[in-house]
Design a protein around this motif. Sequence first.
Motif, short mmCIF file in Angstrom:
data_model
loop_
_atom_site.label_atom_id
_atom_site.label_comp_id
_atom_site.label_asym_id
_atom_site.label_seq_id
_atom_site.Cartn_x
_atom_site.Cartn_y
_atom_site.Cartn_z
N THR A 1 0.86 -1.19 0.00
CA THR A 1 0.00 0.00 0.00
C THR A 1 0.89 1.23 0.00
N HIS B 1 -1.71 6.27 -5.06
CA HIS B 1 -2.37 5.46 -4.00
C HIS B 1 -2.44 3.99 -4.40
N LYS C 1 0.76 5.31 0.41
CA LYS C 1 -0.02 6.53 0.70
C LYS C 1 0.96 7.70 0.68
N ASP D 1 -2.28 4.44 -9.34
CA ASP D 1 -1.39 3.77 -8.38
C ASP D 1 -0.21 4.64 -7.98
N ALA E 1 -7.91 2.04 0.54
CA ALA E 1 -6.66 1.35 0.92
C ALA E 1 -6.89 0.53 2.19
N ASP E 2 -7.60 1.13 3.16
CA ASP E 2 -7.85 0.41 4.42
C ASP E 2 -8.85 -0.73 4.22
N ILE F 1 -2.81 0.15 -3.86
CA ILE F 1 -3.46 -0.59 -2.77
C ILE F 1 -3.33 -2.09 -3.02
#
Length: 486
Positions: A308, A327, A310, A324, A377-378, A329
């Motif tokens: 991941t 971000h 961020k 991507d 993402a989470d 993931i």
Amino acid sequence: MTLQDNKIKNPEKGLPLGEDLGGAVLIIGAGLCGSLLALRLAQRGFLVEVFESRPDLRKVAISAGRSINLALSDRGLKGLRLCGVEEKARKLCIPMIGRLMHDKESNTFSSNYSGREGEYINSISRGDLNALLLDEAEKHENVTIHFNHKCKKVDIENGIAFFINSETNEEFSVTSEVIFGTDGAGSSLRKSYISEPKFLFSYSQNYLTHGYKELEIPSDSTGNHKISKDHLHIWPRGDFMLIALPNLDGSFTVTLFLSYDEGEYHFNNLTTEEKITAFFEQEFPDALALIPNIKDEFLNNPTGPLGTVKCSPWFYKNTLLLGDAAHAIVPFYGQGMNASFEDVVVLDEILNQELESWEVVFKEYQKARKKDTDAIADLAIDNFYEMRDHVANEIFKQKRKIEMDLEKYFPNQYFSKYSLVTFNEHIGYEEAMKKGRAQDKALLHLIADETVQTHQNMTKNELKIILDKVMAETTEILKEDSIAKL
Ligand SMILES: Cc1cc2nc3c(=O)[nH]c(=O)nc-3n(C[C@H](O)[C@H](O)[C@H](O)COP(=O)(O)OP(=O)(O)OC[C@H]3O[C@@H](n4cnc5c(N)ncnc54)[C@H](O)[C@@H]3O)c2cc1C
């Protein structure tokens, strides 16, 4: 310079390289996000120059091992619709109505993605979709795509990108008023943000201890699929799992998600035919029978990492990260590409506001978008645990059954977390996550509550009572969460 200056004045296809691109927009990376962005900016009238490090995938075969097919769902389709290519893309799709789970004894059970009619995800070839987008972008006189041109770095202060032509080894630089980095998880533009300490750039990259490897279930002798093509197949095994998505040619792309170095079997110790066969015989006997070239594929196909990324801000002056690059993931919600296509939609909406400069556009874009990509993402990490473990768990199955029934009988009132994320393109990922998590909590409370009757075949009236209770508790949980944030 205003945004209007970047629009076509004299649309001559193909600008001389090694020079100032004048009014052209520069895009680094012609993958899924970059090619859709090029198409949209061309449709808006910009002069677009795209530089892609790899050869043209329409002319050379793409190498195995990089997610050969993907799950395309509503947010991705929204991006394709914006650019007028949804119908063409749908022709490349195989609808998957749900998951089909395989246990160790080769028994299967299915779980649909939604109780509502017409809600499904689609398996699509990465190469075919990318080729479609490149074709559509190149139909525009104002788009030029340069293949075999790798960006080495970007001078973000002065808007200069440095490239190497991998066919001639020629190095050159290109100056542009605006530069988009859609060059994926290892973005050269993002690296330039890190290496040029011009501003406060926050960055994190977190790898899972698991990697992935792709294998293939070929078609049968008549060119048909050997197992249901209407499902995403999952072999959940707790610490690891296997999945399979169908391809149009009757084959399936199979992906093993496994630890690099933990557990009895892991990527680092699966190095001989005997061990690979023993592992599959023990864990996935039905899949083993369908993968004839398992030894060669396992030993020769690469093992990829799962991480991941961020970062913030996504922009500096007239440069912006998208897809991507901004971000990346993990793939467990099947949303990375979908989110990247939705990026293009959100950017397009900001462009509609006709703001005074690219920098202001980029600032507004990040303000509108970042919370949602952080949320997906989470959610993608959560789904890693759900898919490899919980989908086979009895309480999870009971909860999914109630959710299916609620969606079936109350299609306009109940949307599960999965539906909110995957099929509800009108709300952002963050809202979907908050509401979905609160509903999950409420439903699990309800299942644990012995005073509430839940059973397999509830009537509509019984379900209405459940719906009212879940909605009331969801509202309470959301209220408590927002108070806790004050
Ligand atoms: C195993 C796996 C399964 C996945 N499954 C799904 C799924 O089911 N559904 C889903 O929505 N998403 C899925 N994803 C995520 C999806 O692949 C990505 O989110 C998506 O590809 C992002 O698109 P992008 O264009 O931003 O990046 P990329 O697709 O990585 O494209 C980047 C492009 O830039 C080029 N490039 C790179 N560096 C340079 C450089 N220096 N100069 C010039 N060009 C450069 C690359 O060659 C490439 O063409 C999956 C990912 C993996 C790894």
